[in-house]
Design an enzyme around this catalytic site. Structure first.
Site, PDB file in Angstrom:
ATOM      1  N   ARG A 242      49.975  34.549  41.168  1.00 27.83           N
ATOM      2  CA  ARG A 242      48.585  34.732  40.959  1.00 27.83           C
ATOM      3  C   ARG A 242      48.096  36.197  41.222  1.00 27.83           C
ATOM      4  O   ARG A 242      46.686  36.235  39.517  1.00 27.83           O
ATOM      5  CB  ARG A 242      47.667  33.922  41.511  1.00 27.83           C
ATOM      6  CG  ARG A 242      48.043  32.186  41.686  1.00 27.83           C
ATOM      7  CD  ARG A 242      46.891  31.355  42.783  1.00 27.83           C
ATOM      8  NE  ARG A 242      47.275  30.470  42.978  1.00 27.83           N
ATOM      9  CZ  ARG A 242      46.461  29.300  42.863  1.00 27.83           C
ATOM     10  NH1 ARG A 242      45.111  29.278  43.961  1.00 27.83           N
ATOM     11  NH2 ARG A 242      47.105  27.707  43.445  1.00 27.83           N
TER      12      ARG A 242
ATOM     13  N   ARG B 224      43.070  50.738  52.022  1.00 23.51           N
ATOM     14  CA  ARG B 224      44.072  50.766  52.692  1.00 23.51           C
ATOM     15  C   ARG B 224      43.740  50.835  53.874  1.00 23.51           C
ATOM     16  O   ARG B 224      44.145  50.444  55.182  1.00 23.51           O
ATOM     17  CB  ARG B 224      45.051  51.184  52.161  1.00 23.51           C
ATOM     18  CG  ARG B 224      45.740  51.187  51.039  1.00 23.51           C
ATOM     19  CD  ARG B 224      47.288  50.235  51.692  1.00 23.51           C
ATOM     20  NE  ARG B 224      47.369  49.657  49.893  1.00 23.51           N
ATOM     21  CZ  ARG B 224      48.829  49.166  50.255  1.00 23.51           C
ATOM     22  NH1 ARG B 224      49.568  48.459  51.000  1.00 23.51           N
ATOM     23  NH2 ARG B 224      49.392  48.537  49.430  1.00 23.51           N
TER      24      ARG B 224
ATOM     25  N   HIS C  44      50.641  50.731  45.505  1.00 21.52           N
ATOM     26  CA  HIS C  44      51.885  50.789  45.046  1.00 21.52           C
ATOM     27  C   HIS C  44      52.703  51.478  43.507  1.00 21.52           C
ATOM     28  O   HIS C  44      53.660  51.759  43.337  1.00 21.52           O
ATOM     29  CB  HIS C  44      52.704  49.655  44.524  1.00 21.52           C
ATOM     30  CG  HIS C  44      52.933  48.781  46.807  1.00 21.52           C
ATOM     31  ND1 HIS C  44      53.958  50.091  47.216  1.00 21.52           N
ATOM     32  CD2 HIS C  44      51.966  48.382  47.350  1.00 21.52           C
ATOM     33  CE1 HIS C  44      53.869  48.974  48.429  1.00 21.52           C
ATOM     34  NE2 HIS C  44      52.898  48.696  48.617  1.00 21.52           N
TER      35      HIS C  44
ATOM     36  N   HIS D  80      56.790  55.492  49.433  1.00 22.31           N
ATOM     37  CA  HIS D  80      55.813  55.581  50.570  1.00 22.31           C
ATOM     38  C   HIS D  80      55.855  56.006  51.566  1.00 22.31           C
ATOM     39  O   HIS D  80      54.737  56.014  52.335  1.00 22.31           O
ATOM     40  CB  HIS D  80      54.775  54.615  50.644  1.00 22.31           C
ATOM     41  CG  HIS D  80      54.392  52.750  51.290  1.00 22.31           C
ATOM     42  ND1 HIS D  80      55.450  51.914  50.538  1.00 22.31           N
ATOM     43  CD2 HIS D  80      53.658  52.760  51.826  1.00 22.31           C
ATOM     44  CE1 HIS D  80      54.794  51.107  51.759  1.00 22.31           C
ATOM     45  NE2 HIS D  80      54.243  51.138  51.871  1.00 22.31           N
TER      46      HIS D  80
END
Length: 533
Positions: free
Chosen positions: A353, A150, A201, A218
């Site tokens: 994917r 992040r 998440h 969040h």
């Protein structure tokens, strides 16, 4: 990312010109410190002494000079239009690079210049914490190269937010976008993910709803962490030093946790409706197309090895603010529709994917189970030395800032017998003894995971199987977030012996036929077939 210090912009002008711009200063005072307070005098010496006097008479100082717009000069009686535009251009050149910043080399966007105030934000424990939170959570266990965090994503959003705001400012000066507006948008982009928990998440969407029986977004945690960052590092004075007021701080926080647009009273206090389009840059609640998405799609594609067809630079160049249904919105030319279709197609590919990869998803479920079993055992020191359980850290930012992906290793290598169950689950991930997928299907209805598990459990009982509802995991997800009517339903079995897999496969197949669901592409495949590694 590498850093390089850069100073005051002296790219243009002769040595004599630059010498004329360097005003006298006290001994020991740096040029940047001198410019911070003498930008008004510098503006006057550039041939705008008349405008400077008018601004001074109306309370404008060097610290607030960068907020002046063409419309404000018009209201103050400055004319003609050419004079006002030249004055605004001069102000921008003087104020936009008064201070030394830092340059970072990013694999996605190249060299990024960081505003010195944003450098101060980055050099805090609360922001540095993001280095230890992987962007894609459990996908790292499927895609070995998905190691990005992040931290770099936040810097990328900072960069794109500034690029888009600056582009709109240059091409549409009538919007009155100031350097302060751009800085606020950049800070919001930099800090929008401060509240992400372990494995991103996974923590907010999987662990917290089960651990606390409540939904905590969040974005709300990012707001709390931003306030904690400001207070614990005494950055309020630094914000004032760069001309940011309490209204500007409100504007930043409103971008981190924006409200969905609705008719009626304007919901924001940081900026008025005439600048409402600025709220669409970092987190666009109107249509979901924003710089946050541009960066994570490009960055995730790069790290996952998936082709990226999005040209976000083109999106920025063709963005314009137009009035739509009485509101100013960020729009794009109709010929750019194909570029946005590419964005959605790439997003769809990433979900199929990576984001919803069956192995990555079940690994995240196993990590969640391990955290739930450890939530009453692991304690983290918070404010005033108080001890917080895992799920309670969100109420104490001092404790929450210490919670990162490292909690995985903390449990895995612990010798505490109370963590034996959690440790066993995480060791199963390490040794690739994962829960088995026994079926996959699609439904246009709104199925509930608990309801499906109960119905599959009844079928198992009818078959006189040793399996119970505790041995079955049902996952329901959207094929595309929020907008797609089709739901993807997957069934996993915790036990790995052939008899259990056979019973679970048969029970889920019967449930699928009873509910007339379409057969999923992965039906009946085991983990060895499904996983990429």
């Amino acid at each position: 990312m590498s850093r390089k210090r850069t100073g005051v912009d002296n790219e243009s002008g002769t040595p004599e010109k630059r010498q004329r711009l360097m005003l006298s200063r006290e001994e020991g005072q740096s040029l940047s410190e001198q410019l911070r307070y003498d930008s008004m005098e510098l503006f006057a010496r550039e041939g705008f002494d008349d405008v400077s006097n008018v601004l001074k008479d109306n309370g404008v100082t060097s610290k607030t000079l960068n907020k002046v717009t063409e419309n404000q000069l018009k209201d103050l009686g400055i004319s003609p239009l050419r004079r006002r535009l030249e004055a605004v251009e001069c102000i921008q050149k003087i104020t936009e690079r008064l201070y030394g910043g830092e340059i970072l080399n990013d694999p996605i966007h190249g060299h990024i210049t960081i505003h010195p105030l944003c450098v101060k934000i980055m050099d805090t424990p609360q922001f540095q914490r993001l280095r230890s939170i992987k962007q894609l959570g459990g996908a790292y266990f499927v895609y070995p190269s998905a190691t990005h965090s992040r931290f770099e994503h936040s810097i990328g959003v900072y960069h794109l937010a500034g690029q888009l705001a600056e582009s709109l400012k240059q091409r549409q000066p009538n919007l009155g976008i100031s350097n302060t507006d751009i800085l606020c948008v950049q800070i919001a982009g930099l800090c929008h993910d401060l509240g992400q928990g372990p494995f991103s998440h996974l923590f907010s969407q999987k662990f917290l709803p089960l651990a606390r029986r409540e939904e905590i977004k969040h974005e709300d945690l990012s707001l709390r962490m931003f306030e904690h960052l400001m207070d614990s590092n005494d950055l309020n004075s630094a914000f004032g030093q760069y001309g940011l007021t309490e209204i500007d701080r409100t504007f930043i926080k409103e971008q981190i946790g924006p409200q969905k647009p609705r008719s009626g009273e304007w919901p924001y206090k940081g900026r008025g409706q005439e600048k409402g389009f600025l709220y669409e840059i970092v987190a666009n609640k109107r249509n979901g197309i924003d710089v946050d998405k541009w960066d994570y799609i490009a960055r995730d594609c790069h790290m996952l090895g998936i082709k990226n067809n999005i040209d976000h630079e083109r999106c920025i160049k063709y963005a314009n603010v137009l009035e739509v249904d009485g509101e100013l919105q960020i729009c794009s030319k109709d010929k750019e529709a194909e570029n946005f279709y590419d964005l959605l197609r790439t997003w769809d590919t990433q979900h199929g994917r990576a984001y919803q990869h069956r192995v990555g998803n079940i690994i995240e479920t196993m990590i969640t189970e391990a955290l739930l079993k450890a939530k009453e055992i692991i304690e983290i020191t918070g404010e005033n030395g108080s001890k917080c359980k895992l799920s309670d850290t969100v109420d104490d930012m001092e404790a929450y800032q210490k919670l990162t992906d490292f909690v995985f290793e903390q449990i895995l290598w612990s010798s505490d017998e109370k963590l034996a169950e959690s440790r066993k689950i995480l060791m199963s991930i390490q040794t690739r003894q994962l829960y088995k997928i026994v079926g996959e299907t699609q439904s246009s209805k709104e199925p509930k995971e608990a309801q499906i598990r109960n119905e599959v459990s009844k079928l198992l009982k009818k078959m006189k199987s040793d399996l119970s509802g505790e041995d079955i995991i049902i996952q329901v997800s959207h094929l595309l977030p929020d907008k797609c009517s089709e739901k993807l339903i997957r069934c996993y079995c915790k036990k790995r012996d052939e008899s259990s897999i056979e019973h679970a496969t048969k029970a889920f197949k019967e449930w699928r036929e009873q509910h007339c669901c379409t057969v999923g592409g992965g039906f009946g495949l085991d983990n060895e077939t499904c996983q990429i590694l």
